[in-house]
Design a protein around this motif. Sequence first.
Motif, short mmCIF file in Angstrom:
data_model
loop_
_atom_site.label_atom_id
_atom_site.label_comp_id
_atom_site.label_asym_id
_atom_site.label_seq_id
_atom_site.Cartn_x
_atom_site.Cartn_y
_atom_site.Cartn_z
N ALA A 94 -3.69 -2.07 -120.59
CA ALA A 94 -3.58 -0.70 -121.13
C ALA A 94 -3.73 -0.74 -122.64
O ALA A 94 -2.76 -0.58 -123.39
CB ALA A 94 -2.25 -0.07 -120.73
N PRO A 95 -4.94 -1.02 -123.15
CA PRO A 95 -5.13 -1.05 -124.59
C PRO A 95 -5.03 0.36 -125.20
O PRO A 95 -5.13 1.37 -124.50
CB PRO A 95 -6.55 -1.60 -124.74
CG PRO A 95 -7.23 -1.19 -123.49
CD PRO A 95 -6.19 -1.25 -122.41
N ILE A 96 -4.84 0.41 -126.50
CA ILE A 96 -4.92 1.67 -127.24
C ILE A 96 -6.36 1.82 -127.70
O ILE A 96 -6.90 0.93 -128.36
CB ILE A 96 -3.95 1.69 -128.42
CG1 ILE A 96 -2.50 1.61 -127.92
CG2 ILE A 96 -4.15 2.95 -129.27
CD1 ILE A 96 -1.47 1.51 -129.03
N THR A 97 -6.97 2.94 -127.34
CA THR A 97 -8.41 3.11 -127.54
C THR A 97 -8.69 4.22 -128.55
O THR A 97 -8.11 5.31 -128.47
CB THR A 97 -9.10 3.45 -126.21
OG1 THR A 97 -8.87 2.37 -125.30
CG2 THR A 97 -10.60 3.65 -126.40
N PHE A 98 -9.60 3.93 -129.48
CA PHE A 98 -10.12 4.93 -130.42
C PHE A 98 -11.60 5.11 -130.09
O PHE A 98 -12.38 4.15 -130.19
CB PHE A 98 -9.96 4.46 -131.87
CG PHE A 98 -8.54 4.36 -132.33
CD1 PHE A 98 -7.99 5.36 -133.11
CD2 PHE A 98 -7.75 3.28 -131.98
CE1 PHE A 98 -6.67 5.28 -133.55
CE2 PHE A 98 -6.43 3.18 -132.41
CZ PHE A 98 -5.89 4.18 -133.18
#
Length: 941
Positions: A94-98
């Motif tokens: 569950a990465p943090i995505t931009f």
Amino acid sequence: MVRKRHIAVLVALCAAVAGPVPSPAYASSTPTTYFVDNSDPSACSDTGPGSQIEPFCTVQTAADAASVPGDTVEVMPGSYLEQVDISASGTPSAPITFETGASIGRLRGAVITSGSDWHSGFVLSGASNIVIDGFTVAEVRSGIVIDDSSDVTVDRVIAGSGSADNAPIQVNGTSSHVTLSRDEAEGGWHTPGIAIDASGSGDVVTSDFVSSETGDGGGISVMGSSGAVITGNTVVEQCAPGISIGDDANGTASGATIENNVVGPNMSGCTSPGAGIVVGSTADTAGAVLDYNDVYPGTGVDAYTWAGANYATAAALNAATGQGAADLNADPELEPGAGQIMSPTSPLISSANSDAPGELPTDASGAPRTCAPGVTESGVGHSACYDRGAYQYLDTVTLSGGSEPTTPVPIGTSLTANAGTASSSWGSATFDYAFDFGDGTVVDGAAPTAIHTYTKPGTYTLTEKVTSSFGGSSSSRARFVISPDVPFTYQLSTSASGTQAISAVATITSAWQLTDATIAFGDGYSAPAANGAVVHTYAKPGTYPVTLTVDNVNGDHGSVTQQFTTQGSAYTPVGPVRLLDTRHGTGAPEVKVAVNHSVALKIAGNGSIPSDATAVALNVTVTDTAGNGYISVTPSGASASVSNLNYLAGQTVTNYVIVPVGSDGQIELHDAGPAGGSVDLIADVSGYFTHTAGDDYSPVGPARVLDTRHNVGVPTGKVAPDHGISVGALGIPAGAIAVAVHVTVTDTTGNGWIAAEPDGAGTPTTSILNYLKGQTVSNTVIVPVAADGKIELYNGGGTGSVDLIGDVAGYFSAGSTEAYMPVAPYRSWDSRKNGTALTAGGDTSYDLAVDQDTSGVQQFPDSATLITNITVTDVTANGYLIAYGASSVRPGVSNLNYLEGQTVAGMSLLATSGPAQQIDIRNQSSGTGDVILDVFGYFAS
């Protein structure tokens, strides 16, 4: 180079700028998508929820809020002037995505840029499991900076650097397991495009396009990170090494894999170009694998440096080290200046190792690994179709028959975008059509058309990308203007812009695209209605219907017409005919005009003069004078502030006038003299001016066309009493209807008068000047020209003979271009009040544009022909005046003759110089005198 232009264009297209960043909003405890959109400052808020309805204005605010694994920051198209600092961490699952919305292929929707504070783009510090996808980062110190972070993916990012010493993408410190994929990086003066200067491990650089702007910048540099994977990249236009491993104080970079890369030719003009691939020390080469690259740095440059030894070819490297067995040193045949497109004969096609570590199933643009027809596959691994470098060789996709809606259209209108019929150079293919409407809406599918309705007014860019099943694509852009739903209105306003010119302004509102907006000027000329005024000059004075016609794509139609009358008037000759004689009750009661009284004379509608006459040309005579004084001729109701002729008791004096007609169709002749004085007045008309008919004026000379004393125009010899002479060599073109001529009578042997009329008109009944024995008198008159091109001068009323002199000043004809413009008569000079009197035998300059009574400046076109009454008085000797344009050569003719002590007036049509309407007056006399200059109108194009 090409990539730099690409970045600069994107930055230029984005105009919104973020302001100061307030405290971040509270973050949610569950994975959330935060939206950023600064396209409408009134609709975004950095204190709001960051929802799609109420997005954040700045990316940093969203970055502060996105702290929970699985959070996503969705940045909408626009320009964001800020540095985005990221320190949060996600998890592997569950990465943090931009990511930026509305991206198709390499077209990026959001731009991170800097201002005067010269910051970087994205800066990660101590972060982990972060994805940055699809941005453009340009005109910054560094595009992407990754410090002491791990498990970071930077995908499909265009990164540029505005600094000479900062790489567009930098990986620093203990950073590990950083993946840089499908990016475009442009190095600076002294830096590589991608710099991994870290002591971590497991970093991957794959399918990236790297170039150098200028200077000695290189391509990809891995200084201290072990186990790096450098696979499937294209490096072009570098001066330092294309790929460099190790040789850094941070430690060794052992165990690197360098496969399927293309290192193209160095930039032209490099002073000390580096080798194509450099693996620095023996420690750096430990565990390294180098194969299936195409290294072609250029003539005279070594392809490799391995543990300090240089090798010109892959064969030499392989023989010494066992590396590079499948490497090529062939021209990659890339598109000049770009490196993204290869020729059909390129050695890169289907020659890579598809099982190389880090190799992606698609190329840098997302295109599939498709085998090219007609090419022998030499690649190895699970597929023989992989190409070396960042880009796959693809088919060419062409489109035909596409169309886009014509805009503007009102808000709420459904628009259909049509990409057209696609075809592939490789034969049968299926196609995917992606439509990005520029407002966050993307339609993607098999249909070549897409329907969309915009919800906000504005200007949007539609991007269409058609991709074949082989992977080739074609992109295009169109601009849509969505307007408020305004009513369809149109207005036309007109005003004069000079003597015969019109200024027409169309004001149109239409929510729909106009198909026609035209102004027809009524003389056969039309022009598109443009923003601002459309100026048109009519060939002739007149009244014209001016029509604005407007149509739009919605079928709305409108038309409005206004009548426009030019300010200038044209001339029509008559007679000459006597309109006024107070001695005989002609045109006025049979009574002398008392001092300080006027006589009204009907002009418009009088005889052959039409009711729309704007001005009249008259010869005015004052006689039977009971005292001294002057006569002023003005439009009815105007003040008598100027003079036309001066008289003494018992004197008969004549002068020519051109005077505007009053609104009641009349003029007034005013007698200003001493108490108890009275005069008789005579007026003979020779022509009139109207807006609707007649001919314009052309100045000439002045030139002497007649002198009976010197065999000019006629044989030498005086004109006998009651005889006339025909004057034909006037120096004017055939077809001229009238001529302006200065007539002088001299050497008189008795008293009499002179008449001027068309040749062959018979015995005249009017006069242009009166003379006494021994007197020299002159007058400028406009004389109708007969069909034979001649005029007649007649010596009547006496028993003496005379000499006659004629000087032509201009003429009226169908081919002339100067129309008559009246002005309120004003006094431009009176040397009795303002100085600058006439000097003996000298030339003096005067500006006719200045009204000395009001200190105002009249607005004339430059160098117009001014209708000027010249009066000389207080003269101390006999003489004559020559008046002429200040920038012209002094002519050899006179405008006014005088005797010592006389006050004499005469009208002249003076061609002037410059915006001040400057003239010079030569006083051909041994004495001095005062001069008075009154202006009554002008002729100009």
